[in-house]
Design a protein around this motif. Sequence first.
Motif, PDB file in Angstrom:
ATOM      1  N   ALA A 245      -0.927   1.432  -1.212  1.00  0.00           N
ATOM      2  CA  ALA A 245      -1.744   2.640  -1.055  1.00  0.00           C
ATOM      3  C   ALA A 245      -1.090   3.831  -1.770  1.00  0.00           C
ATOM      4  CB  ALA A 245      -1.949   2.950   0.425  1.00  0.00           C
ATOM      5  N   LEU A 246       0.220   3.956  -1.660  1.00  0.00           N
ATOM      6  CA  LEU A 246       0.912   5.054  -2.336  1.00  0.00           C
ATOM      7  C   LEU A 246       0.770   4.949  -3.851  1.00  0.00           C
ATOM      8  CD1 LEU A 246       4.165   5.201  -0.182  1.00  0.00           C
ATOM      9  CD2 LEU A 246       2.325   6.900  -0.205  1.00  0.00           C
ATOM     10  N   LEU A 247       0.820   3.733  -4.383  1.00  0.00           N
ATOM     11  CA  LEU A 247       0.661   3.559  -5.827  1.00  0.00           C
ATOM     12  C   LEU A 247      -0.756   3.891  -6.275  1.00  0.00           C
ATOM     13  CD1 LEU A 247       2.768   0.321  -6.330  1.00  0.00           C
ATOM     14  CD2 LEU A 247       3.348   2.647  -7.045  1.00  0.00           C
TER      15      LEU A 247
ATOM     16  N   PRO B 197       0.563   1.175  13.637  1.00  0.00           N
ATOM     17  CA  PRO B 197       1.508   0.590  12.685  1.00  0.00           C
ATOM     18  C   PRO B 197       0.824   0.056  11.424  1.00  0.00           C
ATOM     19  CG  PRO B 197       1.861  -0.248  14.921  1.00  0.00           C
ATOM     20  CD  PRO B 197       0.570   0.480  14.934  1.00  0.00           C
ATOM     21  N   LEU B 198       1.600   0.083  10.334  1.00  0.00           N
ATOM     22  CA  LEU B 198       1.087  -0.343   9.029  1.00  0.00           C
ATOM     23  C   LEU B 198       2.119  -1.236   8.359  1.00  0.00           C
ATOM     24  CD1 LEU B 198      -1.171   0.015   6.871  1.00  0.00           C
ATOM     25  CD2 LEU B 198       0.140   1.957   5.984  1.00  0.00           C
ATOM     26  N   ASP B 199       1.642  -2.303   7.732  1.00  0.00           N
ATOM     27  CA  ASP B 199       2.519  -3.179   6.974  1.00  0.00           C
ATOM     28  C   ASP B 199       3.093  -2.421   5.778  1.00  0.00           C
ATOM     29  OD1 ASP B 199       3.357  -6.151   6.378  1.00  0.00           O
ATOM     30  OD2 ASP B 199       2.645  -5.312   4.488  1.00  0.00           O
ATOM     31  N   VAL B 200       4.377  -2.614   5.502  1.00  0.00           N
ATOM     32  CA  VAL B 200       5.052  -1.848   4.457  1.00  0.00           C
ATOM     33  C   VAL B 200       4.479  -2.127   3.069  1.00  0.00           C
ATOM     34  CG1 VAL B 200       6.922  -3.551   4.166  1.00  0.00           C
ATOM     35  CG2 VAL B 200       7.332  -1.129   3.619  1.00  0.00           C
ATOM     36  N   VAL B 201       3.990  -3.336   2.821  1.00  0.00           N
ATOM     37  CA  VAL B 201       3.394  -3.637   1.514  1.00  0.00           C
ATOM     38  C   VAL B 201       2.058  -2.913   1.361  1.00  0.00           C
ATOM     39  CG1 VAL B 201       2.480  -5.465   0.029  1.00  0.00           C
ATOM     40  CG2 VAL B 201       4.600  -5.835   1.305  1.00  0.00           C
TER      41      VAL B 201
ATOM     42  N   LEU C 278       6.251   1.653  10.320  1.00  0.00           N
ATOM     43  CA  LEU C 278       6.065   0.581   9.348  1.00  0.00           C
ATOM     44  C   LEU C 278       6.734  -0.701   9.832  1.00  0.00           C
ATOM     45  CD1 LEU C 278       6.726   2.479   5.989  1.00  0.00           C
ATOM     46  CD2 LEU C 278       4.519   1.986   7.073  1.00  0.00           C
ATOM     47  N   PHE C 279       6.101  -1.817   9.519  1.00  0.00           N
ATOM     48  CA  PHE C 279       6.667  -3.127   9.844  1.00  0.00           C
ATOM     49  C   PHE C 279       6.519  -4.025   8.622  1.00  0.00           C
ATOM     50  CE2 PHE C 279       2.183  -3.357  10.892  1.00  0.00           C
ATOM     51  CZ  PHE C 279       1.800  -4.607  10.428  1.00  0.00           C
ATOM     52  N   GLY C 280       7.099  -5.215   8.704  1.00  0.00           N
ATOM     53  CA  GLY C 280       6.951  -6.171   7.620  1.00  0.00           C
ATOM     54  C   GLY C 280       8.276  -6.558   6.997  1.00  0.00           C
TER      55      GLY C 280
ATOM     56  N   VAL D 279       7.681  -0.022  -2.860  1.00  0.00           N
ATOM     57  CA  VAL D 279       6.931   0.752  -3.850  1.00  0.00           C
ATOM     58  C   VAL D 279       7.380   0.359  -5.256  1.00  0.00           C
ATOM     59  CG1 VAL D 279       6.461   3.065  -4.743  1.00  0.00           C
ATOM     60  CG2 VAL D 279       6.530   2.682  -2.263  1.00  0.00           C
ATOM     61  N   VAL D 280       8.692   0.249  -5.456  1.00  0.00           N
ATOM     62  CA  VAL D 280       9.217  -0.140  -6.766  1.00  0.00           C
ATOM     63  C   VAL D 280       8.765  -1.539  -7.148  1.00  0.00           C
ATOM     64  CG1 VAL D 280      11.353  -0.687  -8.002  1.00  0.00           C
ATOM     65  CG2 VAL D 280      11.192   1.415  -6.655  1.00  0.00           C
ATOM     66  N   ARG D 281       8.916  -2.486  -6.226  1.00  0.00           N
ATOM     67  CA  ARG D 281       8.563  -3.880  -6.538  1.00  0.00           C
ATOM     68  C   ARG D 281       7.062  -4.036  -6.803  1.00  0.00           C
ATOM     69  NH1 ARG D 281      12.549  -7.719  -4.275  1.00  0.00           N
ATOM     70  NH2 ARG D 281      10.845  -9.055  -3.553  1.00  0.00           N
ATOM     71  N   ARG D 282       6.253  -3.342  -6.039  1.00  0.00           N
ATOM     72  CA  ARG D 282       4.804  -3.442  -6.253  1.00  0.00           C
ATOM     73  C   ARG D 282       4.386  -2.737  -7.547  1.00  0.00           C
ATOM     74  NH1 ARG D 282       2.214  -7.207  -4.826  1.00  0.00           N
ATOM     75  NH2 ARG D 282       0.275  -6.033  -4.559  1.00  0.00           N
ATOM     76  N   ALA D 283       5.113  -1.679  -7.912  1.00  0.00           N
ATOM     77  CA  ALA D 283       4.815  -1.015  -9.184  1.00  0.00           C
ATOM     78  C   ALA D 283       5.074  -1.944 -10.356  1.00  0.00           C
ATOM     79  CB  ALA D 283       5.652   0.261  -9.317  1.00  0.00           C
ATOM     80  N   VAL D 284       6.147  -2.715 -10.282  1.00  0.00           N
ATOM     81  CA  VAL D 284       6.423  -3.707 -11.324  1.00  0.00           C
ATOM     82  C   VAL D 284       5.319  -4.768 -11.339  1.00  0.00           C
ATOM     83  CG1 VAL D 284       8.013  -5.539 -12.045  1.00  0.00           C
ATOM     84  CG2 VAL D 284       8.907  -3.311 -11.313  1.00  0.00           C
TER      85      VAL D 284
END
Length: 306
Positions: free
Chosen positions: A218-220, A209-213, A174-176, A20-25
């Motif tokens: 989606a959360l962002l 299951p859902l990929d973590v990315v 979650l996987f990935g 979540v942090v990395r994708r927010a950046v």
Amino acid sequence: MDAGESLVVLGGTGFLGAHVVRRAVARRFTRVVSISRTPSVQRALLPAEVEQITLDLTHEDELARALERLAARRVVLCAALARVADCEQDPERASAVNAGVPRHVARTCARLGARLVHVSTDLVFGRCPPPRPSGFDEGDEPGPLSVYGESKWLGERLVLAQGAEVLVARLPLLFGDSLGRGLGASDSLLASVARGEHPSLFRDEWRTPLDVVDAADALLELVLRREVGVMHLAGPERVDRVSLGLAALIASGVDSREAPAKFASATRADLGLARQRPADVALDASRARSLLATRLRGVREALRSG
């Protein structure tokens, strides 16, 4: 996407939180803050521009002061005591982390006028099978089997009682990519096999299951939207753990003929876990898929692209 927003991620060095942090950046949030109790050795996981605060989230006064000082307006709560076995061994801590922390965060966010997305789990279900082939939807009544599931369901109720700007996002297995840490449903298996172990995978436990990315993206999206209440974020396929494990091994380069020998196919009863681990907690995420730009991909597609 230029978010033009600041974001606080609680549990920002965990498997999901780090993404979540990395994708927010990557999505250009103007300010990204990670608050986590994880030691500073984990700091290298996150981009240099991320502000990192080390804090035990169960210390309510310190956490409230931190959120106030940051003038938090958008918060994603990923932190949890998430191992089922750990929760069974220490129900008091499970309640403190999975219910007490969310209640306090939601109360503080309500006071600050902040938007909160709280991450929950498919394991709030399990006492009964899904009422339809597509899985549990947001209107179905939870009924957990484990201490973990009970504590997360209590956390949901406490969060939703605190304010209007709150969304509970229920996530599945979650996987990935776990950033080299051997976490999640796929990387933990690959790490175990690389160590020469022969792990057991359940053939009678079904998830979506859902990929973590995909989960992080989606959360962002949701923290920038106005939906409230409960939303399911899950993959489109109902998959047993054996099938997920095979897909992960093959995607990593293991020959499809050799992959089944890398692990043991077991039932929950074989390992004495039938009373704690439900057979089927598939989530129906059709509402999320109808609203979000983020694609919630199937197992094989996500593993191939990862």
